[in-house]
Design an enzyme around this catalytic site. Structure first.
Site, PDB file in Angstrom:
ATOM      1  CG  HIS A  64      -1.430  -6.316  -3.429  1.00 55.84           C
ATOM      2  ND1 HIS A  64      -0.880  -7.465  -3.968  1.00 55.84           N
ATOM      3  CD2 HIS A  64      -2.583  -6.101  -4.113  1.00 55.84           C
ATOM      4  CE1 HIS A  64      -1.653  -7.911  -4.937  1.00 55.84           C
ATOM      5  NE2 HIS A  64      -2.701  -7.114  -5.043  1.00 55.84           N
ATOM      6  CG  HIS A 124       5.227   5.150  -1.473  1.00 58.80           C
ATOM      7  ND1 HIS A 124       5.245   4.038  -2.308  1.00 58.80           N
ATOM      8  CD2 HIS A 124       6.532   5.479  -1.263  1.00 58.80           C
ATOM      9  CE1 HIS A 124       6.503   3.722  -2.572  1.00 58.80           C
ATOM     10  NE2 HIS A 124       7.297   4.579  -1.940  1.00 58.80           N
ATOM     11  CG  HIS A 129       0.768   2.564  -0.349  1.00 57.14           C
ATOM     12  ND1 HIS A 129       0.335   3.528  -1.238  1.00 57.14           N
ATOM     13  CD2 HIS A 129       1.940   2.106  -0.853  1.00 57.14           C
ATOM     14  CE1 HIS A 129       1.198   3.639  -2.232  1.00 57.14           C
ATOM     15  NE2 HIS A 129       2.190   2.783  -2.017  1.00 57.14           N
ATOM     16  CB  THR A 151       6.228   1.077  -6.892  1.00 53.65           C
ATOM     17  OG1 THR A 151       5.355   1.120  -5.753  1.00 53.65           O
ATOM     18  CG2 THR A 151       7.066   2.346  -6.950  1.00 53.65           C
ATOM     19  CB  THR A 152       1.541  -1.761  -7.501  1.00 52.10           C
ATOM     20  OG1 THR A 152       0.680  -0.612  -7.467  1.00 52.10           O
ATOM     21  CG2 THR A 152       2.229  -1.926  -6.157  1.00 52.10           C
ATOM     22  CG  HIS A 168       6.006  -0.293  -0.515  1.00 59.68           C
ATOM     23  ND1 HIS A 168       5.426  -1.174  -1.410  1.00 59.68           N
ATOM     24  CD2 HIS A 168       5.514   0.931  -0.824  1.00 59.68           C
ATOM     25  CE1 HIS A 168       4.619  -0.503  -2.221  1.00 59.68           C
ATOM     26  NE2 HIS A 168       4.657   0.785  -1.881  1.00 59.68           N
TER      27      HIS A 168
END
Length: 304
Positions: free
Chosen positions: A89, A141, A116, A223-224, A118
Site C-alpha cells: 500500500h 506520517h 510511511h 487513514t487506512t 502518501h
C-alpha cells in the site's frame, strides 16, 4: 470507464466485504474484489464514523491555542540501521521505541513506531491532508503510540493512544541529499513484500529543522482501515523539499496486482464539528509577555 461498469463495480465492492481494501486508483472493472475508499466501511465499520482523517484544514477557521507549545523531540537525532518495506500500500520504515515526543499539549509521552508516505503520480498532488484546499505532492506520517502500550493494535483502544506527526513535501529545484538513502532504495523494493536496508539514518534528517513551532492540531483517525478514531494529529506548516525526480521515484513502485503504486491517499473526510487548533498563538503569547514586561520595566524606570 462507463456508467454501467461503475454501477456494477459499486455493487460488487459492497458485496465483497471480505476483499482487501485498496486506493481509488486500484479500483477497476477487472479488479472488483478490491474495495476502494468509498466502501472502506464495509471492511472496517469505523471508516464510516464522524472523526475520520484526513481533513481539509481551513486556516481562517482554526482557533489559536496557547497550550500548543513546541513539540519536544527525544532521540530523533539517533542514527538507526533501518529497513524500508513495500507493504503493498505504501513504503514503511519500522522504528524502535527509542525516539519519543512530548509537550505540545499532548498530555503523554509517545514513542515512535513507524513512518510511511502518501503520494500522487509522478510528483503530482498526493498528500492526504490539504491546507485551504491545496494538495501537496506527498505527505509523511511519523506514527507514535503512548509509552505504556506495546503495539499500535493496543494503542488504538485509547481515544488518544496514537500521535501522528504529519509533514508536507514541496517540489524544489535541487535534490534533498538527506533522502538519498530512501530514494536509492526504491529500485530494490519495486514489488510488494520486498525490503531493503537503508543504512544509518535518523528521524531528524527527514523532517524540517526550523519552524516546527507552527502546526495544526485536531482529533482524528488512522487513514487506512480499520480507521480507528484514536489519533492526535499534529500537522506542520513547514514543508520538506524534494526534487521532481525524487518525488516521481515513488511512482515506480507497484501494488500487489502489478499496477503502478500511485495516488496512495484517502480522500478528504468531513470534519463535522471537530475543532482545529493552531499553535501560532504560542508565539503571540510569548511576544505579549515580553511586550508587557518591557512596558512595565519602562514605567518602573520613569517612576524611579
Amino acid at each position: 470507464m462507463n456508467f454501467l461498469c461503475l454501477s456494477t463495480l459499486a455493487i460488487l465492492c459492497r458485496l465483497a466485504s471480505s476483499a482487501e481494501w485498496c486506493y481509488q486508483t486500484q479500483v477497476t472493472c477487472s479488479n472488483h474484489s478490491c474495495i476502494g475508499p468509498d466502501d472502506w466501511a464495509t471492511v472496517a465499520a469505523a471508516c464510516g464514523n464522524n472523526k475520520q482523517s484526513p481533513i481539509n484544514i481551513v486556516t481562517n477557521k482554526a482557533s489559536t491555542d496557547s497550550r500548543l507549545t513546541p513539540v519536544q523531540f527525544t532521540d530523533y537525532q539517533e542514527r538507526l540501521n533501518a529497513v524500508i518495506v513495500n507493504n503493498g500500500h505504501t513504503v514503511q520504515i519500522n522504528l524502535p521505541d527509542r525516539a519519543k515526543i512530548n509537550g505540545a499539549n499532548l498530555g503523554s509521552t509517545y514513542k515512535a513506531q513507524q513512518l510511511h508516505l502518501h503520494w500522487g503520480k509522478n510528483g503530482g498532488p498526493g498528500s492526504e491532508h490539504t491546507i485551504d484546499g491545496e494538495k501537496f505532492p506527498m505527505e509523511l506520517h511519523v506514527v507514535h503510540i503512548k509509552e505504556e502500550y506495546n503495539s499500535l493494535e493496543q494503542a488504538v483502544g485509547d481515544s488518544s493512544g496514537v500521535a501522528v506527526l504529519g509533514f508536507f513535501y514541496e517540489e524544489s529545484e535541487n535534490a534533498n541529499k538527506n533522502y538519498d538513502a530512501i530514494i536509492n532504495s526504491l529500485t530494490n523494493i519495486t514489488h510488494p513484500e520486498s525490503n531493503a536496508e537503508l543504512g544509518a539514518i535518523s528521524l531528524d534528517m527527514l523532517i524540517p529543522n526550523e519552524d516546527l513551532d507552527k502546526y495544526f492540531r485536531y482529533e482524528g483517525s488512522l487513514t487506512t482501515p480499520g480507521c480507528a478514531e484514536a489519533v492526535v494529529w499534529t500537522i506542520f506548516e513547514k514543508t520538506i523539499p524534494l526534487s521532481k525526480e525524487q518525488l516521481s521515484a515513488f511512482s515506480n513502485l507497484t501494488f500487489s496486482d502489478g499496477a503502478a503504486m500511485v495516488n496512495t491517499f484517502r480522500p478528504i473526510q468531513l470534519r463535522f464539528d471537530r475543532p482545529v487548533y493552531y499553535s501560532r498563538s504560542y508565539i503571540f503569547h510569548v511576544s505579549t509577555i515580553l511586550l508587557v514586561s518591557s512596558v512595565f520595566t519602562s514605567l518602573c524606570v520613569l517612576t524611579v
